[in-house]
Design a protein around this motif. Structure first.
Motif, short mmCIF file in Angstrom:
data_model
loop_
_atom_site.label_atom_id
_atom_site.label_comp_id
_atom_site.label_asym_id
_atom_site.label_seq_id
_atom_site.Cartn_x
_atom_site.Cartn_y
_atom_site.Cartn_z
N LEU A 190 7.36 -2.21 -9.07
CA LEU A 190 6.41 -1.65 -8.08
C LEU A 190 5.12 -1.90 -8.29
CD1 LEU A 190 8.55 1.62 -7.36
CD2 LEU A 190 8.37 -0.36 -5.87
N GLY A 191 4.68 -2.34 -9.42
CA GLY A 191 3.30 -2.62 -10.01
C GLY A 191 2.20 -1.75 -9.86
N GLU A 192 1.38 -2.05 -9.12
CA GLU A 192 0.03 -0.94 -9.05
C GLU A 192 0.29 -0.01 -7.93
OE1 GLU A 192 -2.34 -1.05 -11.23
OE2 GLU A 192 -1.14 -2.58 -12.10
N ARG A 193 1.28 0.02 -7.12
CA ARG A 193 1.57 0.97 -6.13
C ARG A 193 1.55 2.41 -6.83
NH1 ARG A 193 4.66 -3.18 -5.49
NH2 ARG A 193 4.90 -4.45 -3.27
N GLN A 194 1.22 3.45 -5.99
CA GLN A 194 1.18 4.92 -6.28
C GLN A 194 2.77 5.35 -6.53
OE1 GLN A 194 -1.25 7.56 -4.22
NE2 GLN A 194 0.38 9.28 -4.46
N VAL A 195 3.34 5.62 -7.59
CA VAL A 195 4.88 5.94 -7.79
C VAL A 195 4.87 7.26 -8.40
CG1 VAL A 195 6.74 5.18 -8.68
CG2 VAL A 195 5.16 3.40 -7.89
N THR A 196 5.60 8.20 -7.84
CA THR A 196 6.23 9.29 -8.44
C THR A 196 7.50 9.35 -8.36
OG1 THR A 196 5.98 10.48 -6.43
CG2 THR A 196 4.19 10.59 -8.02
N LEU A 197 8.30 10.05 -9.11
CA LEU A 197 9.56 10.26 -9.63
C LEU A 197 10.03 11.68 -9.20
CD1 LEU A 197 9.84 8.60 -13.20
CD2 LEU A 197 9.62 7.65 -11.12
N PHE A 198 11.38 11.74 -8.58
CA PHE A 198 12.33 12.81 -8.26
C PHE A 198 13.67 12.54 -8.75
CE2 PHE A 198 15.18 15.73 -6.23
CZ PHE A 198 14.15 16.94 -6.02
N GLY A 199 13.93 13.39 -10.12
CA GLY A 199 15.38 13.16 -10.51
C GLY A 199 16.36 14.27 -10.18
N GLU B 120 0.82 -1.24 0.05
CA GLU B 120 0.07 -0.05 0.05
C GLU B 120 0.77 1.12 -0.09
OE1 GLU B 120 -3.31 -0.36 -0.36
OE2 GLU B 120 -3.03 -2.54 -0.44
N ALA B 121 2.10 1.23 -0.25
CA ALA B 121 3.01 2.14 0.00
C ALA B 121 2.82 3.34 -1.12
CB ALA B 121 4.72 1.75 0.00
N ARG B 122 2.75 4.71 -0.94
CA ARG B 122 3.10 5.63 -1.77
C ARG B 122 4.37 6.08 -2.06
NH1 ARG B 122 -1.04 7.28 1.83
NH2 ARG B 122 0.23 8.67 2.77
N VAL B 123 4.99 5.59 -3.14
CA VAL B 123 6.50 5.70 -3.42
C VAL B 123 6.84 6.85 -4.30
CG1 VAL B 123 8.35 4.21 -3.94
CG2 VAL B 123 6.43 3.11 -3.35
N LEU B 124 7.94 7.53 -3.41
CA LEU B 124 8.79 8.36 -4.39
C LEU B 124 10.07 7.86 -4.82
CD1 LEU B 124 8.90 11.21 -5.63
CD2 LEU B 124 10.24 11.94 -3.31
N VAL B 125 10.32 7.61 -6.08
CA VAL B 125 11.66 6.95 -6.57
C VAL B 125 12.51 8.01 -6.82
CG1 VAL B 125 12.85 5.70 -8.35
CG2 VAL B 125 10.41 5.11 -7.59
N LEU B 126 13.91 8.30 -6.15
CA LEU B 126 14.59 9.19 -6.15
C LEU B 126 15.86 8.79 -7.20
CD1 LEU B 126 13.60 9.10 -2.84
CD2 LEU B 126 14.59 11.53 -3.20
#
Length: 385
Positions: free
Chosen positions: A54-63, A29-35
């Protein structure tokens, strides 16, 4: 051997294809930020592989996390975490990205001025967001320890912090992810890992044969595989050995129960902050001169290092110590990492600002005996010209 507490909760998933394990390592159920850092993570397909796992998890990115991650950039990530109510972080990259993620994990839930995390060395961290890492550049060991270093560009300050709250929950180590690294980064990684071991080993005898033999084994491994990492970029076993050695170099194990130095690192941080040199480049510049300057205090361990790591058998203790330092210097050069300030267009005129910066950060009693003063550092830099 001194008394010690050793604690390391990081789960290591090692081997080709292990990125797929993200599905079981990250809470469903994690809301994930990928850095991540630059575009290499995207270009090589690693970022796509991560987001797919990460599949269906809520994922956003920070580059855009830089080498020597900046406080300014990381605070942008902190703002994104707070705005999007992220509750899990995932670092994809090398030590700089993982270090930066540790800061974001702590700063996002910190009450007060986030800069104080660094000025207080992490002692004021009471909690942090959970995070994991996917390592793509073996060097710093950040993937399995509780430390990080962050630079504040506006102040030209590079400061470390440590806290049990910023151990990664897990780290994925896939040696194949290192195949496309530029050779400069590969050579830097070998030097970085090597000096990490030296900082914990080359002090004075502490009746700790287990730690000594572990450290010597890691150093011998780096000497053996260092040139191969450059010459054979897709040799899986060599890259696997490099990746695991760099992790073990700074996961707390070999430093438990023994004195540690770190003067080379602290002086090196000033070189990076003021002149933007690669971290490993600063270590290659400082370490040989630092060892020569402090040869008398370190003589017993320098002789042991020379005999056991470099197989130096002939000559007096002084001869063996000097030969060991020379071998170390030559090893760094063989990896394409230069060892003089002049190699980086730095000269006598740059020394006093470095010393002033060191003093401004309170780095005036460094080393295992606390006797590495600004004057000692000045002599080290002069000898490094």
């Amino acid at each position: 051997m001194n008394s010690f507490d050793f604690y390391n909760p990081t789960h290591i998933a090692f081997g080709e294809g292990k990125i797929a394990d993200l599905d079981k390592l990250v809470p469903a159920e994690a809301r994930v930020l990928v850095l991540f850092g630059g575009e290499s993570a995207r270009r090589t397909g690693t970022l796509d592989e991560v987001t797919t796992a990460l599949g269906e998890r809520q994922v956003t990115l920070f580059g855009g996390i830089e080498p020597n991650p900046s406080f300014e950039t990381l605070m942008e990530a902190v703002a994104q975490v707070r705005e999007q109510r992220v509750d899990y972080l995932l670092a994809v990259g090398g030590g700089s990205v993982i270090d930066g993620t540790k800061f974001v994990a702590a700063a996002s839930v910190f009450e007060g001025d986030e800069w104080e995390i660094l000025t207080q060395g992490g002692r004021n961290i009471e909690r942090a967001l959970p995070f994991g890492s996917v390592l793509t550049l073996p060097a710093t060991g950040s993937e399995m320890n509780k430390g990080a270093v962050v630079t504040r560009k506006s102040l030209k300050a590079k400061l470390p912090f440590h806290s049990n709250h910023v151990f990664p929950a897990f780290s994925i180590l896939d040696p194949t992810k290192t195949y496309t690294l530029p050779l400069r980064q590969v050579g830097n990684g070998v030097v970085d890992a090597f000096v990490h071991v030296v900082e914990q080993y080359l002090t004075y005898p502490a009746q700790a044969p287990v730690q000594d033999r572990f450290a010597e084994g890691l150093l011998q491994t780096l000497v053996e595989i260092g040139p191969q990492t450059l010459a054979e970029p897709e040799n899986y076993q060599v890259r696997a050995s490099m990746m695991w050695t760099a992790t073990l170099a700074l996961n707390g194990l070999i430093g438990s129960g023994v004195p540690q130095d770190w003067a080379t690192h602290m002086l090196g941080h000033e070189l990076t902050a003021l002149h933007n040199l690669d971290h490993a480049q600063t270590l290659a510049i400082v370490l040989p001169a630092m060892l020569r300057e402090r040869k008398a205090a370190k003589l017993d361990k320098l002789v042991q290092y020379g005999e056991r790591v470099w197989n130096i058998r002939d000559g007096s203790a002084e001869d063996k110590a000097e030969a060991a330092i020379a071998k170390t210097e030559a090893f760094f050069e063989s990896l394409g990492v230069k060892t003089r300030l002049s190699d980086y267009d730095l000269g006598e005129q740059h020394i006093e600002p470095l010393i002033a910066s060191l003093e401004s950060h309170g780095m005036v009693k460094l080393g295992e005996h606390g006797d590495v003063t600004p004057e000692v550092c000045r002599r080290v830099l002069q000898a490094s010209l």
